[in-house]
Design a protein around this motif. Sequence first.
Motif, PDB file in Angstrom:
ATOM      1  N   TYR A  64       0.827  -1.218  -0.018  1.00  0.00           N
ATOM      2  CA  TYR A  64      -0.108  -0.098  -0.147  1.00  0.00           C
ATOM      3  C   TYR A  64       0.959   1.261   0.100  1.00  0.00           C
ATOM      4  O   TYR A  64       1.804   1.316   0.896  1.00  0.00           O
ATOM      5  N   LEU A  65       0.556   2.151  -0.921  1.00  0.00           N
ATOM      6  CA  LEU A  65       1.333   3.496  -1.008  1.00  0.00           C
ATOM      7  C   LEU A  65       0.480   4.592  -0.791  1.00  0.00           C
ATOM      8  O   LEU A  65      -0.658   4.854  -1.353  1.00  0.00           O
ATOM      9  N   GLY A 141      -2.363   2.144  -4.480  1.00  0.00           N
ATOM     10  CA  GLY A 141      -2.029   3.192  -4.005  1.00  0.00           C
ATOM     11  C   GLY A 141      -3.025   4.336  -4.018  1.00  0.00           C
ATOM     12  O   GLY A 141      -3.860   4.396  -5.056  1.00  0.00           O
ATOM     13  N   GLY A 145       0.146   8.443  -4.191  1.00  0.00           N
ATOM     14  CA  GLY A 145       0.536   6.937  -4.334  1.00  0.00           C
ATOM     15  C   GLY A 145       0.164   6.184  -5.183  1.00  0.00           C
ATOM     16  O   GLY A 145       0.671   5.007  -5.876  1.00  0.00           O
ATOM     17  N   ALA A 149       2.321   4.181  -8.156  1.00  0.00           N
ATOM     18  CA  ALA A 149       2.157   2.653  -8.404  1.00  0.00           C
ATOM     19  C   ALA A 149       2.328   2.240  -9.870  1.00  0.00           C
ATOM     20  O   ALA A 149       2.935   1.257 -10.331  1.00  0.00           O
TER      21      ALA A 149
END
Length: 344
Positions: A64-65, A141, A145, A149
């Motif tokens: 996860y971003l 993301g 984020g 990704a």
Amino acid sequence: MHKAIKNKSRLLCGLKSSKADLTTAKFILYYGPSVADSDIYDLHDSKNLLEDEHLDLNKNTVLYLHGYLEDPDVESIHVIAEAYLERNDTNLIVLDWGELADGNYIFDAVVNAKQLGPELAKVLLDMFEHGLDIEKFHIVGHSLGGQMAGIIGREITRRSKGVLKIKRITGLDPAFPLFYLTAGLAAHLSASDAEFVDVIHTDAWLYGAPSSTGTVDFWPNGGKTLQPGCPKRNYKMLSDNDLSSHRRSWWFWAESVSDRFPIKFDAVAAKSWDDFKLNKIIESEQPVVMGHNCPTNIHGDFYLQTNGLTPYARGKDGIIYVDPKELLGNNNTYEASVPAKVEQ
């Protein structure tokens, strides 16, 4: 004078490199039962991460971003982590790139994301070579984020000369500024970045991506502000009020991941939000849901309506348009639109 302006313009567009300490980025492996239970690794300490007793390489793994101006202490990370910790089939690794996602969006965060993405791709390629199964790997993301990704996905394919490709990338309202309508100066998340790319739009044209670029794009409540239950915008940039619709994407995602919610985000294909409102839908041979359990053999644009507070999903009721005033929790108060904050 002209040269100085030109250099400033290049930095503004994210084309000019700035010195960023990429080693400040960390991997956080959450293993539960609470979000306080986690192991932290340096970006280039993937060997020990892979050997962590809490990482089960037989399970699916999610990276996860988080987005701009976020770090592991923010509500979104806690909500996402708690949702995954309710499952027994997924490893959750969160990238803490808080120091790099800070500062000025244009001059710092976007430039840093464009440098960190390729570095992460190198690290992940090494992890795939040493036991992490790329076929069970999924990048999720939010906002900036989500755009990073895409950078990671493109770099993995490029560096492996087309041999390897990320199985799935999910973009949660991928960041709009600098990635669209900029003559390609900052490439945005697209369907070619992974074998399957699903995108959830909740604040299109403002903080979030304005157009369909995934394998499948979901447009809950039309995909734009205001999402049901969110307050009228006060246009104080990056305030809780102004970000409410943008953040709704990760609320939807967390609910779809959690085992606590039996009702799902049913969605239907349509050519536009207006067609959806008129029930002009494109018939599908299979039920389609937005979120974690989205089928990966579909493509196109899908629409649905949600409630204004949790649980957001409306199941089959969500694919028949109703006046937004009839939606649960649509009272234009931010406090009522989200659950109580997670204790940190």
